[in-house]
Design a protein around this motif. Structure first.
Motif, short mmCIF file in Angstrom:
data_model
loop_
_atom_site.label_atom_id
_atom_site.label_comp_id
_atom_site.label_asym_id
_atom_site.label_seq_id
_atom_site.Cartn_x
_atom_site.Cartn_y
_atom_site.Cartn_z
N TRP A 1 0.86 -1.18 0.00
CA TRP A 1 0.00 0.00 0.00
C TRP A 1 0.89 1.23 0.00
O TRP A 1 1.83 1.33 0.79
CB TRP A 1 -0.90 0.02 1.24
CG TRP A 1 -1.91 -1.09 1.27
CD1 TRP A 1 -1.70 -2.38 1.63
CD2 TRP A 1 -3.28 -1.00 0.93
NE1 TRP A 1 -2.85 -3.11 1.54
CE2 TRP A 1 -3.84 -2.28 1.11
CE3 TRP A 1 -4.09 0.04 0.49
CZ2 TRP A 1 -5.18 -2.55 0.87
CZ3 TRP A 1 -5.43 -0.24 0.26
CH2 TRP A 1 -5.96 -1.51 0.44
N GLN A 2 0.60 2.21 -0.87
CA GLN A 2 1.39 3.44 -1.00
C GLN A 2 0.78 4.57 -0.19
O GLN A 2 -0.43 4.82 -0.28
CB GLN A 2 1.47 3.89 -2.46
CG GLN A 2 2.36 3.05 -3.33
CD GLN A 2 3.81 3.13 -2.91
OE1 GLN A 2 4.43 2.10 -2.71
NE2 GLN A 2 4.36 4.31 -2.76
N GLU B 1 -3.55 8.72 3.81
CA GLU B 1 -4.33 7.66 3.17
C GLU B 1 -3.37 6.80 2.38
O GLU B 1 -2.48 7.31 1.70
CB GLU B 1 -5.38 8.28 2.25
CG GLU B 1 -6.42 7.31 1.78
CD GLU B 1 -7.57 8.01 1.08
OE1 GLU B 1 -8.64 8.15 1.69
OE2 GLU B 1 -7.38 8.42 -0.09
N TYR B 2 -3.53 5.50 2.51
CA TYR B 2 -2.73 4.54 1.75
C TYR B 2 -3.61 3.99 0.64
O TYR B 2 -4.81 3.76 0.84
CB TYR B 2 -2.24 3.41 2.65
CG TYR B 2 -1.12 3.82 3.58
CD1 TYR B 2 0.21 3.52 3.27
CD2 TYR B 2 -1.38 4.48 4.77
CE1 TYR B 2 1.24 3.88 4.13
CE2 TYR B 2 -0.35 4.85 5.63
CZ TYR B 2 0.96 4.55 5.29
OH TYR B 2 1.97 4.91 6.14
N SER B 3 -3.02 3.77 -0.53
CA SER B 3 -3.80 3.25 -1.66
C SER B 3 -3.09 2.05 -2.28
O SER B 3 -1.86 1.92 -2.24
CB SER B 3 -4.01 4.33 -2.72
OG SER B 3 -2.77 4.75 -3.25
N LYS B 4 -3.93 1.19 -2.86
CA LYS B 4 -3.45 0.01 -3.57
C LYS B 4 -4.49 -0.26 -4.65
O LYS B 4 -5.60 -0.68 -4.33
CB LYS B 4 -3.32 -1.16 -2.62
CG LYS B 4 -2.70 -2.40 -3.20
CD LYS B 4 -2.58 -3.45 -2.10
CE LYS B 4 -1.74 -4.61 -2.50
NZ LYS B 4 -1.65 -5.60 -1.40
N GLY B 5 -4.14 0.07 -5.88
CA GLY B 5 -5.13 -0.04 -6.95
C GLY B 5 -6.25 0.95 -6.71
O GLY B 5 -6.00 2.13 -6.51
N ASN B 6 -7.48 0.46 -6.67
CA ASN B 6 -8.63 1.35 -6.44
C ASN B 6 -9.16 1.23 -5.00
O ASN B 6 -10.30 1.58 -4.73
CB ASN B 6 -9.74 1.04 -7.45
CG ASN B 6 -10.27 -0.38 -7.32
OD1 ASN B 6 -9.67 -1.20 -6.63
ND2 ASN B 6 -11.37 -0.66 -7.99
N LYS B 7 -8.30 0.78 -4.09
CA LYS B 7 -8.69 0.63 -2.69
C LYS B 7 -7.89 1.60 -1.83
O LYS B 7 -6.74 1.91 -2.14
CB LYS B 7 -8.47 -0.81 -2.22
CG LYS B 7 -9.34 -1.80 -2.98
CD LYS B 7 -9.12 -3.20 -2.49
CE LYS B 7 -10.01 -4.16 -3.30
NZ LYS B 7 -9.91 -5.51 -2.79
#
Length: 183
Positions: A74-75, A93-99
């Protein structure tokens, strides 16, 4: 989760009036000591407040740097830091793809972790072990949330998502550098 939302809204109200103390904390602390020696207790108290505020802002800035840029794939996004009325909040906020997983660190209220643990128990939350920390898992529809009471700082970390599954949120929580933030 409704109780948590009320708390976050209240904290947001207080943090919207935050401001930064300018200047060198060492200078404020020295001035407070000098004023006290000169029997100007009121002046010493005011300077001591500036000293403490400056030191707390430095500490908060350092704590924000401890949010890992990547956690289990997660970025991390931009880190937001706010402080007011003896409370501080750091959010990202951490993101991974569209999550997405929202992470917030809240401190400044003694015993806040215990209070949220009790709220979680009252709201049907389930305990989860995260290393040497205990989290409270709460589910409400698509909204998943994990509240983690901290030991050293007496603060709390809140992980929440309406796009990541509960299993993804738990895996993220287990990989998140809780100990680094609880210093």
């Amino acid at each position: 989760m409704k109780k948590t939302a009320i708390y976050v809204a209240t904290l947001a109200l207080f943090t919207s009036i935050s401001a930064k103390a300018e200047g060198d904390p060492a200078a404020y602390c020295k001035q407070a000591a000098k004023l006290y020696q000169d029997n100007d207790v009121a002046g010493a108290v005011e300077e001591a407040k500036w000293c403490l505020e400056s030191l707390e802002q430095i500490q908060q800035s350092q704590k924000g740097d401890r949010f890992a840029k990547q956690v289990a794939g997660w970025q991390r996004g931009e880190v937001s830091k706010q402080k007011a009325m003896g409370m501080s909040m750091i959010e990202t906020e951490y993101s991974k793809g569209n999550k997405y997983i929202k992470v917030s660190y809240n401190s400044g209220i003694s015993g806040m972790g215990a209070m949220f643990s009790q709220m979680g128990l009252a709201g049907g939350g389930k305990k989860i072990r995260l290393g040497r920390y205990t989290g409270m898992v709460m589910e409400e529809g698509r909204n998943n949330e994990i509240l983690i009471g901290l030991k050293m700082t007496q603060g709390m970390i809140n992980l929440s998502s309406d796009t990541a599954s509960l299993n993804e949120l738990k895996a993220f929580a287990k990989a998140f550098p809780i100990k680094d933030i609880d210093q």
